[in-house]
Motif scaffolding. Structure first.
Motif, PDB file in Angstrom:
ATOM      1  N   LEU A  74       0.816  -1.217   0.000  1.00 18.46           N
ATOM      2  CA  LEU A  74       0.000   0.000   0.000  1.00 18.46           C
ATOM      3  C   LEU A  74       0.848   1.266   0.000  1.00 18.46           C
ATOM      4  CD1 LEU A  74      -3.048  -0.728   2.330  1.00 18.46           C
ATOM      5  CD2 LEU A  74      -2.909  -0.727  -0.166  1.00 18.46           C
ATOM      6  N   ASP A  75       1.955   1.241   0.724  1.00 10.92           N
ATOM      7  CA  ASP A  75       2.814   2.427   0.750  1.00 10.92           C
ATOM      8  C   ASP A  75       3.330   2.766  -0.646  1.00 10.92           C
ATOM      9  OD1 ASP A  75       2.483   2.804   3.444  1.00 10.92           O
ATOM     10  OD2 ASP A  75       4.356   1.825   4.034  1.00 10.92           O
ATOM     11  N   GLY A  76       3.428   1.751  -1.485  1.00  6.36           N
ATOM     12  CA  GLY A  76       3.941   1.969  -2.837  1.00  6.36           C
ATOM     13  C   GLY A  76       2.960   2.640  -3.774  1.00  6.36           C
ATOM     14  N   ILE A  77       1.681   2.699  -3.379  1.00  4.70           N
ATOM     15  CA  ILE A  77       0.702   3.363  -4.257  1.00  4.70           C
ATOM     16  C   ILE A  77       0.143   4.643  -3.631  1.00  4.70           C
ATOM     17  CG2 ILE A  77       0.085   1.250  -5.467  1.00  4.70           C
ATOM     18  CD1 ILE A  77      -2.505   1.200  -3.813  1.00  4.70           C
ATOM     19  N   LYS A  78       0.789   5.112  -2.557  1.00  9.02           N
ATOM     20  CA  LYS A  78       0.340   6.377  -1.962  1.00  9.02           C
ATOM     21  C   LYS A  78       0.515   7.540  -2.933  1.00  9.02           C
ATOM     22  CE  LYS A  78       0.876   5.355   2.968  1.00  9.02           C
ATOM     23  NZ  LYS A  78       1.635   5.675   4.221  1.00  9.02           N
ATOM     24  N   THR A  79       1.691   7.610  -3.543  1.00  9.20           N
ATOM     25  CA  THR A  79       1.929   8.699  -4.506  1.00  9.20           C
ATOM     26  C   THR A  79       1.033   8.577  -5.730  1.00  9.20           C
ATOM     27  OG1 THR A  79       4.209   9.042  -3.765  1.00  9.20           O
ATOM     28  CG2 THR A  79       3.657   9.779  -5.992  1.00  9.20           C
ATOM     29  N   PRO A  80       0.912   7.393  -6.352  1.00  6.91           N
ATOM     30  CA  PRO A  80      -0.002   7.274  -7.504  1.00  6.91           C
ATOM     31  C   PRO A  80      -1.442   7.673  -7.179  1.00  6.91           C
ATOM     32  CG  PRO A  80       1.422   5.370  -7.378  1.00  6.91           C
ATOM     33  CD  PRO A  80       1.677   6.152  -6.133  1.00  6.91           C
ATOM     34  N   THR A  81      -1.961   7.234  -6.029  1.00  4.77           N
ATOM     35  CA  THR A  81      -3.350   7.556  -5.689  1.00  4.77           C
ATOM     36  C   THR A  81      -3.514   9.043  -5.355  1.00  4.77           C
ATOM     37  OG1 THR A  81      -2.952   6.808  -3.407  1.00  4.77           O
ATOM     38  CG2 THR A  81      -3.929   5.239  -4.942  1.00  4.77           C
ATOM     39  N   LYS A  82      -2.504   9.624  -4.703  1.00  2.00           N
ATOM     40  CA  LYS A  82      -2.567  11.057  -4.409  1.00  2.00           C
ATOM     41  C   LYS A  82      -2.587  11.868  -5.700  1.00  2.00           C
ATOM     42  CE  LYS A  82      -0.057  14.749  -2.000  1.00  2.00           C
ATOM     43  NZ  LYS A  82       1.149  15.077  -1.164  1.00  2.00           N
ATOM     44  N   ARG A  83      -1.721  11.482  -6.642  1.00  2.00           N
ATOM     45  CA  ARG A  83      -1.690  12.200  -7.921  1.00  2.00           C
ATOM     46  C   ARG A  83      -2.943  11.939  -8.744  1.00  2.00           C
ATOM     47  NH1 ARG A  83       4.631  11.424  -9.955  1.00  2.00           N
ATOM     48  NH2 ARG A  83       5.579  12.611  -8.242  1.00  2.00           N
ATOM     49  N   ALA A  84      -3.478  10.726  -8.614  1.00  2.00           N
ATOM     50  CA  ALA A  84      -4.707  10.412  -9.343  1.00  2.00           C
ATOM     51  C   ALA A  84      -5.871  11.258  -8.830  1.00  2.00           C
ATOM     52  CB  ALA A  84      -5.030   8.928  -9.216  1.00  2.00           C
ATOM     53  N   ARG A  85      -5.997  11.368  -7.525  1.00  2.58           N
ATOM     54  CA  ARG A  85      -7.082  12.176  -6.962  1.00  2.58           C
ATOM     55  C   ARG A  85      -6.973  13.627  -7.424  1.00  2.58           C
ATOM     56  NH1 ARG A  85      -6.221   8.696  -2.236  1.00  2.58           N
ATOM     57  NH2 ARG A  85      -8.087   7.382  -2.014  1.00  2.58           N
ATOM     58  N   LYS A  86      -5.742  14.113  -7.503  1.00  5.83           N
ATOM     59  CA  LYS A  86      -5.526  15.489  -7.972  1.00  5.83           C
ATOM     60  C   LYS A  86      -5.931  15.626  -9.442  1.00  5.83           C
ATOM     61  CE  LYS A  86      -1.948  19.064  -8.294  1.00  5.83           C
ATOM     62  NZ  LYS A  86      -0.511  19.392  -8.026  1.00  5.83           N
ATOM     63  N   ALA A  87      -5.555  14.619 -10.255  1.00  6.35           N
ATOM     64  CA  ALA A  87      -5.882  14.663 -11.678  1.00  6.35           C
ATOM     65  C   ALA A  87      -7.389  14.578 -11.904  1.00  6.35           C
ATOM     66  CB  ALA A  87      -5.187  13.512 -12.406  1.00  6.35           C
ATOM     67  N   TYR A  88      -8.070  13.725 -11.139  1.00  8.62           N
ATOM     68  CA  TYR A  88      -9.519  13.598 -11.290  1.00  8.62           C
ATOM     69  C   TYR A  88     -10.235  14.846 -10.794  1.00  8.62           C
ATOM     70  CZ  TYR A  88      -9.488   8.756 -12.883  1.00  8.62           C
ATOM     71  OH  TYR A  88      -9.309   7.615 -13.641  1.00  8.62           O
ATOM     72  N   ALA A  89      -9.732  15.436  -9.712  1.00 12.09           N
ATOM     73  CA  ALA A  89     -10.335  16.677  -9.219  1.00 12.09           C
ATOM     74  C   ALA A  89     -10.173  17.797 -10.239  1.00 12.09           C
ATOM     75  CB  ALA A  89      -9.695  17.075  -7.890  1.00 12.09           C
ATOM     76  N   LYS A  90      -9.003  17.867 -10.841  1.00 10.64           N
ATOM     77  CA  LYS A  90      -8.746  18.896 -11.854  1.00 10.64           C
ATOM     78  C   LYS A  90      -9.671  18.721 -13.052  1.00 10.64           C
ATOM     79  CE  LYS A  90      -4.944  20.949 -14.536  1.00 10.64           C
ATOM     80  NZ  LYS A  90      -3.493  20.857 -14.865  1.00 10.64           N
ATOM     81  N   ALA A  91     -10.052  17.462 -13.343  1.00 10.08           N
ATOM     82  CA  ALA A  91     -10.960  17.184 -14.462  1.00 10.08           C
ATOM     83  C   ALA A  91     -12.421  17.223 -14.033  1.00 10.08           C
ATOM     84  CB  ALA A  91     -10.637  15.814 -15.051  1.00 10.08           C
TER      85      ALA A  91
END
Length: 386
Positions: free
Chosen positions: A333-350
């Motif tokens: 799970l620690d390995g996908i903290k950055t991907p999920t954080k960036r994904a949430r930002k990308a989806y919010a921006k869209a």
């Protein structure tokens, strides 16, 4: 054989050998730093497509060759699996005589020249559906299994008016000839450097599969979903990243951070899942044991701008559900903290935050559960049945 559509006209950007040599000798670090400035997902997708093209055999027209049902599918594991509770748990509509109402198609889709360019495809649908164009779901099998293994899931989706598709990934199922075909292909890729059997070669097949599916008259080309388990979850992740025709994605126990695992010394479980190629590399590199240096040499391209930190956010704004176990050593799970954080930002921006979701099941390791199957099924219904 029936000619369906001309092969892709994308031309290579750079030679694969130069690209991977550069990644493996310090270029990876530089490209990672510069990736932060690449906000355009289309640019990353374009680079990935160019990478895929550098390893392709001569291109051929996309053609369909009829085949027969596989009565005795090959599993590259002992003992042969016979039952999966999770596979049988997918929600089904109450349809009488479902087995008799199934339409089954078996064929080979020629995605490139050569034996491995012959993609075995299984498609199930209802014979008497009143819908002219239906949603479709591609479900991808895990390591050492085959398309026949996922048939219970396909039938469940078909009962709910989907067209359901499965394939044999590279060196699996009909594309294998013995219990070590996949393992041997991984070792050969290290020695010869002419294939990408772990992930990327099958992703190419999924791009060509999308070419085919979007041409069918019974499939709505805007309602194609993709999901899969473990290796199939990784294939689903990368296919959704590179090909926007996959409108909805739900990778199951597949999404992980390759660079994070190397940097944080959490690569052992992933290495153990395909150990033969790392052992071969260890010997070639004169090492007494597999270490971080060996891992970096074997898989430099995975820890580049195509890693989850960059490719997962690039799926936005299309609906993406990530399903993992809380105790999965292959997908920490620690390995996908950055991907999920960036994904949430990308989806919010869209302006599509509701299109992204991460479900982590407590107490579960590297295992697809009935809960995960149901959540993925509900996700497909939510976005493909509108």
């Amino acid at each position: 054989m029936k000619n369906i559509i001309s092969s892709s006209s994308i031309s290579p950007l750079i030679c694969f050998f130069v690209f991977f040599f550069w990644l493996g000798h310090g270029g990876a670090q530089g490209i990672q730093h510069s990736a932060a400035a690449i906000n355009d997902a289309d640019k990353i997708r374009s680079q990935f497509l160019h990478l895929l093209r550098t390893r392709r055999s001569p291109q051929v027209p996309l053609t369909v060759e009829p085949s027969k049902p596989v009565r005795h599918p090959l599993f590259q594991q002992v003992p042969t699996p016979t039952f999966s509770e999770a596979m049988e748990s997918c929600p089904k509509a109450d349809i009488k005589n479902l087995k008799e109402r199934l339409k089954e198609e078996n064929f080979y889709l020629h995605t490139e020249a050569g034996v491995q360019g012959r993609l075995p495809v299984l498609i199930l649908s209802l014979k008497d559906s009143k819908q002219k164009r239906r949603p479709a779901v591609v479900f991808l099998h895990s390591t050492n299994k085959n398309k026949e293994w996922v048939r219970p899931l396909l039938e469940a989706y078909v009962s709910r008016e989907y067209i359901a598709i499965a394939i044999d990934s590279r060196y699996h199922g009909e594309r294998a000839h013995n219990l070590t075909t996949y393992r041997d292909a991984l070792v050969s890729s290290w020695i010869k450097g002419d294939t990408m059997p772990f992930l990327f070669d099958t992703v190419w097949d999924l791009i060509k599969l999308a070419d085919y599916l979007t041409q069918r008259k019974d499939i709505d080309p805007k309602r194609i979903g993709i999901t899969g388990e473990s290796l199939g979850g990784m294939h689903a992740w990368f296919a959704a990243f590179v090909d926007t025709r996959y409108a909805v994605a739900a990778p199951i126990i597949g999404v992980q951070g390759f660079r994070w695992a190397i940097d944080n010394d959490k690569w052992q479980a992933r290495v153990d899942s395909i150990k033969a190629v790392f052992e071969e590399a260890r010997v070639d590199l004169g090492k007494s044991a597999i270490d971080k240096e060996v891992v970096k040499k074997v898989a430099p391209g995975l820890a580049s701008i195509f890693d989850s930190a960059y490719s997962i956010p690039a799926i936005a704004p299309r609906p993406l559900l990530i399903l993992n176990g809380a105790d999965d050593p292959r997908c920490p799970l620690d390995g996908i903290k950055t991907p999920t954080k960036r994904a949430r930002k990308a989806y919010a921006k869209a302006h599509s935050s509701n299109n992204f979701k991460l479900i982590v099941q407590p107490g579960i390791g590297h295992e697809m559960t009935s809960l995960m199957v149901k959540e993925a099924s509900d996700w497909m219904d939510r976005f493909l049945k509108q």
